[in-house]
Scaffold this motif. Structure first.
Motif, PDB file in Angstrom:
ATOM      1  N   ARG A   1      42.875  48.785  39.909  1.00 20.03           N
ATOM      2  CA  ARG A   1      44.081  49.780  39.761  1.00 20.03           C
ATOM      3  C   ARG A   1      43.986  50.297  41.840  1.00 20.03           C
ATOM      4  O   ARG A   1      44.438  51.217  41.871  1.00 20.03           O
ATOM      5  N   LYS A   2      43.490  48.790  41.809  1.00 19.45           N
ATOM      6  CA  LYS A   2      44.015  48.893  43.369  1.00 19.45           C
ATOM      7  C   LYS A   2      44.553  47.661  44.374  1.00 19.45           C
ATOM      8  O   LYS A   2      44.954  46.795  43.154  1.00 19.45           O
ATOM      9  N   ASN A   3      44.857  47.404  45.281  1.00 14.35           N
ATOM     10  CA  ASN A   3      45.157  46.489  46.361  1.00 14.35           C
ATOM     11  C   ASN A   3      44.331  45.686  45.753  1.00 14.35           C
ATOM     12  O   ASN A   3      43.499  45.929  45.539  1.00 14.35           O
ATOM     13  N   ALA A   4      44.810  44.102  45.553  1.00 11.15           N
ATOM     14  CA  ALA A   4      43.679  42.734  44.918  1.00 11.15           C
ATOM     15  C   ALA A   4      44.172  41.932  46.101  1.00 11.15           C
ATOM     16  O   ALA A   4      45.407  41.521  45.759  1.00 11.15           O
ATOM     17  N   VAL A   5      43.473  40.814  46.464  1.00 12.22           N
ATOM     18  CA  VAL A   5      43.739  39.579  47.143  1.00 12.22           C
ATOM     19  C   VAL A   5      43.166  38.253  46.365  1.00 12.22           C
ATOM     20  O   VAL A   5      41.746  39.240  45.855  1.00 12.22           O
ATOM     21  N   THR A   6      43.284  37.494  46.376  1.00 17.08           N
ATOM     22  CA  THR A   6      42.789  36.242  46.305  1.00 17.08           C
ATOM     23  C   THR A   6      41.605  36.145  46.480  1.00 17.08           C
ATOM     24  O   THR A   6      42.405  35.587  48.055  1.00 17.08           O
TER      25      THR A   6
ATOM     26  N   ALA B   1      34.547  38.458  34.588  1.00 11.93           N
ATOM     27  CA  ALA B   1      33.576  38.853  35.218  1.00 11.93           C
ATOM     28  C   ALA B   1      33.927  39.780  36.267  1.00 11.93           C
ATOM     29  O   ALA B   1      35.373  39.950  36.760  1.00 11.93           O
ATOM     30  N   VAL B   2      33.683  40.949  36.232  1.00 13.05           N
ATOM     31  CA  VAL B   2      33.378  41.622  37.633  1.00 13.05           C
ATOM     32  C   VAL B   2      32.002  41.692  37.936  1.00 13.05           C
ATOM     33  O   VAL B   2      30.698  42.271  37.323  1.00 13.05           O
ATOM     34  N   LYS B   3      32.169  42.078  39.454  1.00 11.26           N
ATOM     35  CA  LYS B   3      30.714  42.309  40.457  1.00 11.26           C
ATOM     36  C   LYS B   3      30.717  42.921  42.001  1.00 11.26           C
ATOM     37  O   LYS B   3      31.925  42.268  42.379  1.00 11.26           O
ATOM     38  N   ASN B   4      31.111  44.810  41.761  1.00 13.64           N
ATOM     39  CA  ASN B   4      31.105  44.917  43.222  1.00 13.64           C
ATOM     40  C   ASN B   4      32.561  45.383  43.253  1.00 13.64           C
ATOM     41  O   ASN B   4      32.947  46.071  42.596  1.00 13.64           O
ATOM     42  N   SER B   5      32.813  44.546  43.955  1.00 15.94           N
ATOM     43  CA  SER B   5      34.441  43.476  44.500  1.00 15.94           C
ATOM     44  C   SER B   5      35.412  42.913  43.625  1.00 15.94           C
ATOM     45  O   SER B   5      36.561  43.044  43.545  1.00 15.94           O
ATOM     46  N   SER B   6      34.528  41.956  42.898  1.00 15.03           N
ATOM     47  CA  SER B   6      34.965  41.147  43.156  1.00 15.03           C
ATOM     48  C   SER B   6      35.356  40.407  41.182  1.00 15.03           C
ATOM     49  O   SER B   6      34.588  40.791  40.292  1.00 15.03           O
ATOM     50  N   MET B   7      36.713  40.299  40.823  1.00 15.27           N
ATOM     51  CA  MET B   7      36.492  39.372  39.615  1.00 15.27           C
ATOM     52  C   MET B   7      36.850  38.642  39.537  1.00 15.27           C
ATOM     53  O   MET B   7      37.547  37.632  39.640  1.00 15.27           O
ATOM     54  N   GLU B   8      36.795  37.666  38.410  1.00  6.44           N
ATOM     55  CA  GLU B   8      36.634  36.561  37.634  1.00  6.44           C
ATOM     56  C   GLU B   8      37.217  36.465  37.315  1.00  6.44           C
ATOM     57  O   GLU B   8      37.398  37.081  35.836  1.00  6.44           O
ATOM     58  N   ILE B   9      38.598  35.509  37.140  1.00  8.11           N
ATOM     59  CA  ILE B   9      40.369  35.953  35.934  1.00  8.11           C
ATOM     60  C   ILE B   9      40.256  34.648  35.025  1.00  8.11           C
ATOM     61  O   ILE B   9      40.623  33.226  36.146  1.00  8.11           O
ATOM     62  N   GLU B  10      41.046  34.398  34.665  1.00  7.73           N
ATOM     63  CA  GLU B  10      40.696  33.045  33.616  1.00  7.73           C
ATOM     64  C   GLU B  10      42.054  32.970  33.305  1.00  7.73           C
ATOM     65  O   GLU B  10      42.773  33.858  32.343  1.00  7.73           O
TER      66      GLU B  10
ATOM     67  N   VAL C   1      39.411  39.667  44.669  1.00  6.86           N
ATOM     68  CA  VAL C   1      38.478  41.319  45.707  1.00  6.86           C
ATOM     69  C   VAL C   1      39.576  42.696  45.457  1.00  6.86           C
ATOM     70  O   VAL C   1      41.066  42.320  45.987  1.00  6.86           O
ATOM     71  N   ALA C   2      39.030  43.526  45.339  1.00  4.97           N
ATOM     72  CA  ALA C   2      39.891  44.958  45.800  1.00  4.97           C
ATOM     73  C   ALA C   2      39.543  44.567  47.232  1.00  4.97           C
ATOM     74  O   ALA C   2      38.376  45.073  47.406  1.00  4.97           O
ATOM     75  N   LEU C   3      40.881  45.772  47.461  1.00  4.57           N
ATOM     76  CA  LEU C   3      40.359  46.663  48.744  1.00  4.57           C
ATOM     77  C   LEU C   3      41.088  47.862  48.359  1.00  4.57           C
ATOM     78  O   LEU C   3      41.922  48.436  47.943  1.00  4.57           O
TER      79      LEU C   3
ATOM     80  N   GLY D   1      41.326  48.060  54.104  1.00  2.00           N
ATOM     81  CA  GLY D   1      41.575  46.614  53.139  1.00  2.00           C
ATOM     82  C   GLY D   1      40.114  46.719  53.446  1.00  2.00           C
ATOM     83  O   GLY D   1      40.647  45.013  53.396  1.00  2.00           O
ATOM     84  N   ARG D   2      39.484  47.053  53.189  1.00  2.76           N
ATOM     85  CA  ARG D   2      38.104  46.447  53.153  1.00  2.76           C
ATOM     86  C   ARG D   2      37.291  46.481  51.278  1.00  2.76           C
ATOM     87  O   ARG D   2      38.382  47.038  50.675  1.00  2.76           O
ATOM     88  N   PRO D   3      36.906  45.383  51.190  1.00  3.78           N
ATOM     89  CA  PRO D   3      36.273  45.565  49.545  1.00  3.78           C
ATOM     90  C   PRO D   3      35.844  46.476  49.017  1.00  3.78           C
ATOM     91  O   PRO D   3      35.024  47.410  50.123  1.00  3.78           O
ATOM     92  N   THR D   4      36.217  47.095  47.790  1.00  7.73           N
ATOM     93  CA  THR D   4      35.750  48.205  46.966  1.00  7.73           C
ATOM     94  C   THR D   4      35.764  47.760  45.944  1.00  7.73           C
ATOM     95  O   THR D   4      35.629  47.791  45.026  1.00  7.73           O
ATOM     96  N   HIS D   5      34.860  48.886  45.193  1.00  2.81           N
ATOM     97  CA  HIS D   5      34.502  49.152  44.473  1.00  2.81           C
ATOM     98  C   HIS D   5      35.479  48.771  43.290  1.00  2.81           C
ATOM     99  O   HIS D   5      35.862  49.750  42.747  1.00  2.81           O
ATOM    100  N   VAL D   6      34.872  47.746  42.448  1.00  2.00           N
ATOM    101  CA  VAL D   6      35.811  48.229  40.413  1.00  2.00           C
ATOM    102  C   VAL D   6      35.134  48.199  39.472  1.00  2.00           C
ATOM    103  O   VAL D   6      33.703  48.586  38.930  1.00  2.00           O
ATOM    104  N   PRO D   7      35.859  48.812  38.487  1.00  2.00           N
ATOM    105  CA  PRO D   7      34.891  49.058  37.330  1.00  2.00           C
ATOM    106  C   PRO D   7      34.282  48.255  36.726  1.00  2.00           C
ATOM    107  O   PRO D   7      35.725  47.378  36.583  1.00  2.00           O
ATOM    108  N   LYS D   8      33.355  48.935  36.264  1.00  2.44           N
ATOM    109  CA  LYS D   8      32.681  48.026  34.957  1.00  2.44           C
ATOM    110  C   LYS D   8      33.893  47.295  34.028  1.00  2.44           C
ATOM    111  O   LYS D   8      34.138  47.987  33.571  1.00  2.44           O
ATOM    112  N   LEU D   9      33.213  46.245  33.243  1.00  2.00           N
ATOM    113  CA  LEU D   9      33.914  45.188  32.097  1.00  2.00           C
ATOM    114  C   LEU D   9      33.002  46.417  30.772  1.00  2.00           C
ATOM    115  O   LEU D   9      32.154  46.456  31.115  1.00  2.00           O
ATOM    116  N   ALA D  10      33.917  46.811  29.924  1.00  2.00           N
ATOM    117  CA  ALA D  10      33.318  47.310  28.432  1.00  2.00           C
ATOM    118  C   ALA D  10      33.419  45.404  27.257  1.00  2.00           C
ATOM    119  O   ALA D  10      34.156  45.451  27.029  1.00  2.00           O
ATOM    120  N   LEU D  11      31.999  45.271  27.732  1.00  2.00           N
ATOM    121  CA  LEU D  11      31.771  44.215  26.721  1.00  2.00           C
ATOM    122  C   LEU D  11      31.024  44.175  25.394  1.00  2.00           C
ATOM    123  O   LEU D  11      30.111  45.026  25.352  1.00  2.00           O
TER     124      LEU D  11
END
Length: 144
Positions: free
Chosen positions: A34-39, A65-74, A98-100, A104-114
């Motif tokens: 729910r943030k601006n995200a960049v590759t 996967a998600v980690k802090n501000s980054s997300m891996e998308i397949e 990476v969510a910003l 324009g700074r990296p920001t926390h993203v929600p955890k994944l519900a696994l």
């Protein structure tokens, strides 16, 4: 896909497919954070079969996967022959976004519900790849 997306033989340019991969991965990242995200990176791109002019390009993406501000998308890419009605897996890619925040700074993203075993395995594999990318980035910075 249209003629301007392809070479004279009718094969769609890899760059056009990469563009579409980047777009769909960005949507997934934006929806999750729910943030601006960049590759941050596109890696492990495999072009498995050609895509031709006249095919419909179908992209399916999921968050591994998600980690802090980054997300891996397949991302999985399919080409549909609209005349025959057949679909062919033509490519796959892994995209890190990476969510910003507003500055324009990296920001926390929600955890994944696994919930499933498969989701937990994909998450663990994704975190392992993300950590490897961080190591490689640090190594490359040290060389520069």
């Amino acid at each position: 896909m249209f003629p301007h997306d392809a070479n004279p033989a009718g094969n769609v340019f890899g760059g056009e497919i990469l563009k579409q991969i980047d777009v769909v991965a960005g949507i997934v990242a934006h929806r999750h954070s729910r943030k601006n995200a960049v590759t941050a990176s596109i890696d492990r791109v495999d072009f498995l079969k050609p895509v031709y002019v006249g095919n419909a390009l179908i992209l399916n993406a999921r968050l591994n996967a998600v980690k802090n501000s980054s997300m891996e998308i397949e991302v999985r890419v399919e080409a549909e022959d609209l005349i025959k009605g057949t679909k062919t897996l033509t490519g796959t890619a892994l995209v890190t976004s990476v969510a910003l925040d507003e500055n324009g700074r990296p920001t926390h993203v929600p955890k994944l519900a696994l919930k499933t075993k498969e989701e937990k395995q994909r998450f663990a594999q994704g975190i392992k790849r993300m950590n490897q990318r961080i190591k490689e980035k640090k190594r490359n910075k040290a060389k520069a």
